[in-house]
Design an enzyme around this catalytic site. Structure first.
Site, PDB file in Angstrom:
ATOM      1  N   CYS A 104    -115.523 -38.612   8.903  1.00  0.00           N
ATOM      2  CA  CYS A 104    -114.709 -39.816   8.669  1.00  0.00           C
ATOM      3  C   CYS A 104    -115.215 -41.030   9.447  1.00  0.00           C
ATOM      4  CB  CYS A 104    -113.244 -39.547   8.986  1.00  0.00           C
ATOM      5  SG  CYS A 104    -112.554 -38.234   7.976  1.00  0.00           S
ATOM      6  N   HIS A 155    -109.492 -46.347  10.320  1.00  0.00           N
ATOM      7  CA  HIS A 155    -109.582 -45.201   9.417  1.00  0.00           C
ATOM      8  C   HIS A 155    -108.176 -44.837   8.943  1.00  0.00           C
ATOM      9  CE1 HIS A 155    -110.651 -41.586   7.505  1.00  0.00           C
ATOM     10  NE2 HIS A 155    -110.131 -40.788   8.433  1.00  0.00           N
ATOM     11  N   ASN A 186    -106.405 -40.094   2.655  1.00  0.00           N
ATOM     12  CA  ASN A 186    -107.542 -40.171   3.578  1.00  0.00           C
ATOM     13  C   ASN A 186    -108.830 -39.939   2.787  1.00  0.00           C
ATOM     14  OD1 ASN A 186    -109.555 -39.687   5.442  1.00  0.00           O
ATOM     15  ND2 ASN A 186    -108.338 -38.325   6.740  1.00  0.00           N
TER      16      ASN A 186
HETATM   17  N1  COA Z   1     -95.273 -29.647   3.991  1.00  0.00           N
HETATM   18  C1  COA Z   1     -94.220 -29.149   4.635  1.00  0.00           C
HETATM   19  N2  COA Z   1     -94.293 -28.642   5.882  1.00  0.00           N
HETATM   20  C2  COA Z   1     -95.494 -28.659   6.479  1.00  0.00           C
HETATM   21  C3  COA Z   1     -96.641 -29.146   5.850  1.00  0.00           C
HETATM   22  C4  COA Z   1     -96.497 -29.661   4.542  1.00  0.00           C
HETATM   23  N3  COA Z   1     -97.527 -30.170   3.849  1.00  0.00           N
HETATM   24  N4  COA Z   1     -97.686 -29.025   6.687  1.00  0.00           N
HETATM   25  C5  COA Z   1     -97.220 -28.465   7.817  1.00  0.00           C
HETATM   26  N5  COA Z   1     -95.896 -28.229   7.683  1.00  0.00           N
HETATM   27  C6  COA Z   1     -94.997 -27.621   8.643  1.00  0.00           C
HETATM   28  C7  COA Z   1     -95.686 -26.767   9.681  1.00  0.00           C
HETATM   29  O1  COA Z   1     -95.923 -25.457   9.201  1.00  0.00           O
HETATM   30  C8  COA Z   1     -94.716 -26.780  10.811  1.00  0.00           C
HETATM   31  O2  COA Z   1     -93.692 -25.870  10.562  1.00  0.00           O
HETATM   32  P1  COA Z   1     -93.056 -25.014  11.771  1.00  0.00           P
HETATM   33  O3  COA Z   1     -92.460 -26.028  12.696  1.00  0.00           O
HETATM   34  O4  COA Z   1     -92.095 -24.152  11.065  1.00  0.00           O
HETATM   35  O5  COA Z   1     -94.240 -24.292  12.379  1.00  0.00           O
HETATM   36  C9  COA Z   1     -94.096 -28.185  10.724  1.00  0.00           C
HETATM   37  O6  COA Z   1     -94.361 -28.654   9.394  1.00  0.00           O
HETATM   38  C10 COA Z   1     -94.688 -29.170  11.709  1.00  0.00           C
HETATM   39  O7  COA Z   1     -96.097 -28.996  11.663  1.00  0.00           O
HETATM   40  P2  COA Z   1     -97.076 -29.949  12.449  1.00  0.00           P
HETATM   41  O8  COA Z   1     -98.487 -29.478  12.252  1.00  0.00           O
HETATM   42  O9  COA Z   1     -96.579 -30.136  13.855  1.00  0.00           O
HETATM   43  O10 COA Z   1     -96.833 -31.289  11.660  1.00  0.00           O
HETATM   44  P3  COA Z   1     -97.324 -32.724  12.028  1.00  0.00           P
HETATM   45  O11 COA Z   1     -96.183 -33.610  12.173  1.00  0.00           O
HETATM   46  O12 COA Z   1     -98.350 -32.679  13.139  1.00  0.00           O
HETATM   47  O13 COA Z   1     -98.076 -33.156  10.697  1.00  0.00           O
HETATM   48  C11 COA Z   1    -100.312 -33.396   9.913  1.00  0.00           C
HETATM   49  C12 COA Z   1     -99.197 -32.427  10.240  1.00  0.00           C
HETATM   50  C13 COA Z   1    -101.518 -32.619   9.432  1.00  0.00           C
HETATM   51  C14 COA Z   1     -99.829 -34.333   8.810  1.00  0.00           C
HETATM   52  C15 COA Z   1    -100.647 -34.224  11.176  1.00  0.00           C
HETATM   53  O14 COA Z   1    -100.840 -33.352  12.270  1.00  0.00           O
HETATM   54  C16 COA Z   1    -101.869 -35.054  11.027  1.00  0.00           C
HETATM   55  O15 COA Z   1    -101.906 -35.964  10.229  1.00  0.00           O
HETATM   56  N6  COA Z   1    -102.890 -34.801  11.848  1.00  0.00           N
HETATM   57  C17 COA Z   1    -104.126 -35.532  11.787  1.00  0.00           C
HETATM   58  C18 COA Z   1    -104.949 -34.979  10.665  1.00  0.00           C
HETATM   59  C19 COA Z   1    -106.054 -35.882  10.269  1.00  0.00           C
HETATM   60  O16 COA Z   1    -105.943 -37.082  10.345  1.00  0.00           O
HETATM   61  N7  COA Z   1    -107.155 -35.293   9.819  1.00  0.00           N
HETATM   62  C20 COA Z   1    -108.281 -35.988   9.334  1.00  0.00           C
HETATM   63  C21 COA Z   1    -109.044 -36.606  10.430  1.00  0.00           C
HETATM   64  S1  COA Z   1    -110.230 -37.676   9.824  1.00  0.00           S
END
Ligand code: COA
Length: 321
Positions: A111, A248, A278
């Site tokens: 990215c 980004h 993204n």
């Molecule tokens: N729909 C519903 N629930 C979801 C889910 C989805 N698509 N994805 C994860 N969950 C759940 C998890 O299983 C977790 O459940 P639990 O509490 O029962 O274990 C809960 O939601 C919270 O998960 P978490 O990983 O803490 O969520 P988050 O708020 O961190 O959001 C992302 C997840 C991936 C959206 C976030 O971490 C993110 O954007 N990270 C950066 C990723 C990124 O930018 N990557 C590319 C880099 S270039």
């Protein structure tokens, strides 16, 4: 001496996929995706390739700059999702747009790729190797995403953005910083090909991208503000001088957090992730092109561009447009 962006272009696949269409594939909801990421939909390839999207974006960037393909001296394609290993995407662009006088090669910094390519073009011009460059960020990540993994498949979209840059005597890029931390590369990795030869036994490989979303989130929130401040320091500009922070487009909450940490009003952080998701290395040039065409970027404005991603990598530059 520096380089200035003179033209921008972008291209998206025809097929738009709304959140509700993903709800049928994995256990998620439109409300969850919007609330936790800010994404409402994305464009997904049904045949468009990294090279075809990139070539279209490049043609538009050249048209915008009022340049002919034959004038281009260097083509850089930033991508981590080419369909084939050879020839490289940049050579395919060169052929498609008819830029027969350009040297062309690819760069992969995930990215952060577009920023790393922009930095390379800047260095080439500073070194006197060339006077202009066409830089594309293009991805079809939908083929590397596990459509059964709700942690990743909701995030990514396909698309391309491109800029045409030229040597300038004043203004342009004023400060540039890049970082890589391979030690922590495992938090966002995969999308490999299996080792098949007569001597290799059965190998473990990761065909799809795997991600520790929380770790990546924390990395971006911690590293991007530091990197932006380093780039500002090199450019002699302060946060208050910046009209637009073009970051980004990974997650709305990441951008909100960065704006708070930098002490800069969120209104100066334009976003398009709601519409396109993204798009990895395409995100920054795609957003730049949309902003330019909306008339939101004018000559003399000060911009910060900053990206982060797999590697882990991070970069930022400050510029006078
Ligand atoms: N729909 C519903 N629930 C979801 C889910 C989805 N698509 N994805 C994860 N969950 C759940 C998890 O299983 C977790 O459940 P639990 O509490 O029962 O274990 C809960 O939601 C919270 O998960 P978490 O990983 O803490 O969520 P988050 O708020 O961190 O959001 C992302 C997840 C991936 C959206 C976030 O971490 C993110 O954007 N990270 C950066 C990723 C990124 O930018 N990557 C590319 C880099 S270039």
């Amino acid at each position: 001496m520096s380089i200035r962006i003179v033209g921008t272009g972008s291209a998206l696949p025809k097929r738009r996929v709304e959140n509700r269409e993903i709800v049928g594939l994995v256990d998620t909801s439109d409300a969850w995706i919007r609330e936790r990421t800010g994404i409402a939909g994305r464009y997904i390839s049904t045949g468009e390739t990294v090279a075809s999207l990139a070539a279209q974006a490049c043609r538009r960037a050249l048209e915008d700059a009022g340049k002919q393909a034959g004038e281009v001296e260097l083509i850089l394609a930033a991508t981590c999702s080419p369909e084939e290993a050879a020839p490289c995407v940049a050579c395919r662009i060169q052929k498609d747009i008819g830029a027969g006088n350009a040297v062309a090669f690819d760069l992969n910094a995930a990215c952060s790729g577009f920023l790393f390519a922009l930095h390379t073009a800047w260095a080439y011009v500073e070194a006197g190797i060339c006077k202009n460059a066409l830089i594309a960020g293009s991805e079809v990540l939908s083929k590397l995403v596990d459509w059964e993994d709700r942690g990743t498949c909701i995030l990514f979209g396909d698309g391309a953005g491109a800029v045409y840059v030229e040597k300038c005597e004043s203004g342009g890029i004023l400060g540039f910083v890049m970082h890589a931390d391979g030690q922590r590369g495992g938090v966002l990795a995969g999308g490999g090909r299996q080792l098949i030869n007569p001597w290799a036994g059965r190998q473990d490989f990761r065909p799809f991208l795997e991600m520790d979303g929380r770790e990546v989130f924390a990395f971006a929130l911690r590293q991007v503000p530091v990197t932006v401040e380093e780039a500002l320091g090199k450019s002699g500009l302060a946060t208050g001088d910046i009209d637009l922070f073009v970051l980004h487009q990974a997650n709305r909450r990441i951008i909100e957090g960065i704006s708070k940490r930098l002490g800069a009003d969120l209104a100066r952080f334009p976003m398009n992730l709601e519409q396109v998701g993204n798009t990895s290395s395409a995100a920054i040039p795609l957003l730049l092109d949309q902003l330019r065409r909306q008339g939101r970027i004018e000559r003399g404005m000060h911009l910060v561009l900053s990206g982060f991603g797999a590697g882990l990598t991070c970069g930022a530059c400050a510029m006078e447009w």
